[in-house]
Design an enzyme around this catalytic site. Structure first.
Site, PDB file in Angstrom:
ATOM      1  N   ASP A 240      60.309 -10.889 -25.401  1.00 53.58           N
ATOM      2  CA  ASP A 240      59.425 -10.920 -24.240  1.00 53.58           C
ATOM      3  C   ASP A 240      59.824 -12.140 -23.411  1.00 53.58           C
ATOM      4  O   ASP A 240      59.742 -13.277 -23.882  1.00 53.58           O
ATOM      5  CB  ASP A 240      57.965 -11.023 -24.704  1.00 53.58           C
ATOM      6  CG  ASP A 240      56.970 -11.004 -23.560  1.00 53.58           C
ATOM      7  OD1 ASP A 240      57.303 -11.504 -22.465  1.00 53.58           O
ATOM      8  OD2 ASP A 240      55.836 -10.517 -23.757  1.00 53.58           O
TER       9      ASP A 240
ATOM     10  N   ARG B 147      47.082 -26.070 -18.444  1.00 47.41           N
ATOM     11  CA  ARG B 147      48.476 -25.634 -18.276  1.00 47.41           C
ATOM     12  C   ARG B 147      48.935 -25.923 -16.843  1.00 47.41           C
ATOM     13  O   ARG B 147      48.230 -25.618 -15.876  1.00 47.41           O
ATOM     14  CB  ARG B 147      48.631 -24.140 -18.545  1.00 47.41           C
ATOM     15  CG  ARG B 147      48.352 -23.686 -19.943  1.00 47.41           C
ATOM     16  CD  ARG B 147      48.927 -22.285 -20.187  1.00 47.41           C
ATOM     17  NE  ARG B 147      48.708 -21.391 -19.061  1.00 47.41           N
ATOM     18  CZ  ARG B 147      49.335 -20.231 -18.889  1.00 47.41           C
ATOM     19  NH1 ARG B 147      50.229 -19.832 -19.771  1.00 47.41           N
ATOM     20  NH2 ARG B 147      49.071 -19.459 -17.851  1.00 47.41           N
TER      21      ARG B 147
ATOM     22  N   TYR C 280      55.829 -11.194 -11.848  1.00 49.50           N
ATOM     23  CA  TYR C 280      54.874 -11.857 -10.958  1.00 49.50           C
ATOM     24  C   TYR C 280      54.719 -13.342 -11.248  1.00 49.50           C
ATOM     25  O   TYR C 280      53.952 -14.021 -10.572  1.00 49.50           O
ATOM     26  CB  TYR C 280      53.502 -11.178 -11.016  1.00 49.50           C
ATOM     27  CG  TYR C 280      52.956 -10.909 -12.402  1.00 49.50           C
ATOM     28  CD1 TYR C 280      52.359 -11.910 -13.143  1.00 49.50           C
ATOM     29  CD2 TYR C 280      53.026  -9.633 -12.953  1.00 49.50           C
ATOM     30  CE1 TYR C 280      51.858 -11.664 -14.404  1.00 49.50           C
ATOM     31  CE2 TYR C 280      52.534  -9.369 -14.209  1.00 49.50           C
ATOM     32  CZ  TYR C 280      51.947 -10.394 -14.939  1.00 49.50           C
ATOM     33  OH  TYR C 280      51.458 -10.136 -16.200  1.00 49.50           O
ATOM     34  N   LYS C 281      55.437 -13.866 -12.207  1.00 51.11           N
ATOM     35  CA  LYS C 281      55.371 -15.305 -12.492  1.00 51.11           C
ATOM     36  C   LYS C 281      56.498 -16.012 -11.747  1.00 51.11           C
ATOM     37  O   LYS C 281      56.446 -16.168 -10.535  1.00 51.11           O
ATOM     38  CB  LYS C 281      55.424 -15.545 -13.999  1.00 51.11           C
ATOM     39  CG  LYS C 281      54.286 -14.881 -14.781  1.00 51.11           C
ATOM     40  CD  LYS C 281      54.360 -15.218 -16.260  1.00 51.11           C
ATOM     41  CE  LYS C 281      53.415 -14.370 -17.102  1.00 51.11           C
ATOM     42  NZ  LYS C 281      52.008 -14.587 -16.789  1.00 51.11           N
TER      43      LYS C 281
ATOM     44  N   PHE D 184      51.287 -13.620 -27.115  1.00 51.29           N
ATOM     45  CA  PHE D 184      50.270 -13.214 -26.149  1.00 51.29           C
ATOM     46  C   PHE D 184      49.541 -12.002 -26.728  1.00 51.29           C
ATOM     47  O   PHE D 184      50.177 -11.075 -27.237  1.00 51.29           O
ATOM     48  CB  PHE D 184      50.922 -12.851 -24.819  1.00 51.29           C
ATOM     49  CG  PHE D 184      49.949 -12.613 -23.711  1.00 51.29           C
ATOM     50  CD1 PHE D 184      49.329 -13.675 -23.081  1.00 51.29           C
ATOM     51  CD2 PHE D 184      49.635 -11.334 -23.302  1.00 51.29           C
ATOM     52  CE1 PHE D 184      48.408 -13.461 -22.064  1.00 51.29           C
ATOM     53  CE2 PHE D 184      48.717 -11.103 -22.289  1.00 51.29           C
ATOM     54  CZ  PHE D 184      48.105 -12.170 -21.661  1.00 51.29           C
TER      55      PHE D 184
END
Length: 414
Positions: free
Chosen positions: A210, A384, A235-236, A141
């Protein structure tokens, strides 16, 4: 369907009915099905939990208490009476079992980016002199790469971009730190955390992982596999809310040597002593920096109630079954040649999302969202779909694939 285009024509009515019936049977047998009732969902299909998890329905009332009673009435007393001061470690201990860590090794606070910075700099210092290379996932990322590059400039190291599969061959006596993502954010590919961590250690280096796209979706095993440091967002798949605080894991064996590049007053051994010299706190608290974001932090704490009684192994089993079924439905429904799966077919290499490459991806996703199937895309051509096992069901997977097929059929030749 991994790395190959579909070959079937649009599914027959018989096939559609059979897949719908299977979905209903799978949902009826799902041991996590009752968790769906804990979330605020509409009648659409939400497959973007790998970007922002759905709201647990009980959270607004809990946050209202934080605002009106804890802040509005108790005010400053809430640092002690409402447990505000201990929240970063307390909530860290709640996240710990979801990533395979014992208590006392995770502190919650700051963003993922800030925690990546802390972890990489501290790891470089732990690695010691004579090692001046930081290996970074070449497909990471972007922010992780930016932060690692800044950390390298600060510590006098150099960045070495490398594909995760090539890490063992790239390791050497100059390697200090290796920063990797457990799950690739674009493709959903699951990397070999146990094997790569072992290779990093064999080379005398420090492993930083990560976990943004793995925590809450699959077993991580931080302690079991000897991970040194790790970071992740909440938050995922953990459903902590937009911008909810991230977390930092520091293995107990490294805590005494953990030298944070951001030594704030909150991580001081005597934070209210206000002394000019810094003395780090013991344990995971030395990963703290400044005053924590209490409202977001306590929102996250409330959201984690949805995990009470849930086994991560059960979540992983459902995740794999959901993504298998979705891929099967896509294979059956989607017009031939319209999509290519870039998510690995092998379970050992798959996270909890499916990424499909197709032409006009942005337009396709926009049409899907208009019809109630919410995923997202990564430009230029990847759709996605994130599968959050706590609230996504098999009927959702079948419906999403069917609507995708309809959209693609309508846009044929566009």
């Amino acid at each position: 369907m991994s790395e190959t285009t579909t070959t079937n024509t649009t599914a027959s009515a018989t096939t559609t009915e059979a897949l719908r019936e299977r979905a209903l049977k799978l949902d009826a047998a799902d041991q996590l099905a009752d968790r769906r009732e804990l979330f605020a969902l509409d009648d659409g299909v939400y497959l973007d939990g790998n970007s922002l998890g759905a709201l647990p329905a009980h959270v607004p009332a809990r946050v209202q208490d934080v605002l009106t009673r804890q802040w509005g009435e108790l005010r400053i007393r809430s640092w002690e009476e409402s447990g505000w001061w201990t929240a970063p470690e307390r909530i860290g201990d709640r996240i710990a079992p979801l990533v395979g860590a014992a208590a006392g090794q995770i502190v919650v606070g700051d963003s993922t980016s800030v925690n990546v910075f802390k972890a990489v700099v501290a790891a470089a210092r732990i690695a010691g002199e004579g090692r001046d290379e930081i290996l970074v996932d070449a497909t990471t990322f972007p922010t992780d790469g930016y932060i690692a590059a800044s950390a390298a400039r600060l510590t006098g190291h150099r960045i070495v971009p490398v594909a995760p599969a090539d890490v063992p061959a790239a390791l050497g006596p100059r390697t200090a730190v290796v920063l990797l993502n457990q799950v690739d954010y674009r493709s959903g590919r699951l990397h070999d955390l146990p094997g790569l961590t072992a290779a990093v250690h064999a080379a005398g280096a420090v492993a930083v992982w990560d976990l943004c796209h793995s925590a809450g979706a699959l077993p991580v095993g931080l302690d079991e596999h000897g991970v040194d440091l790790a970071v992740g967002c909440t938050y995922k798949y953990l459903n902590g809310g937009p911008g909810s605080p991230a977390y930092l894991y520091v293995a107990e064996r490294h805590q005494a040597a953990f030298d944070s590049p951001l030594p704030g007053w909150n991580s001081h051994a005597d934070p209210f002593g206000m002394t000019p010299d810094y003395a780090p706190a013991d344990g995971s608290a030395r990963g703290r920096v400044g005053t924590p974001d209490i409202v977001s932090m306590l929102t996250l704490e409330a959201a984690l109630d949805a995990w009470d009684g849930v086994e991560v192994d059960a979540v992983r089993a459902k995740s794999l079954a959901l993504t298998d079924f979705f891929l099967e439905c896509v294979e059956a429904y989607v017009p031939a040649g319209r999509v290519t799966s870039v998510t690995p077919a092998a379970h050992a290499e798959r996270g909890s999302q499916v990424a499909l490459r197709c032409d006009n991806a942005e337009s396709v996703m926009r049409r899907l969202i208009e019809r109630g199937v919410v995923g997202d895309l990564r430009r230029p051509d990847v759709l996605r779909f994130g599968f959050t096992p706590l609230y996504v069901g098999f009927a959702d997977a079948e419906r999403a694939a069917r609507v995708l097929a309809e959209v693609l059929a309508e846009t044929a030749g566009a």
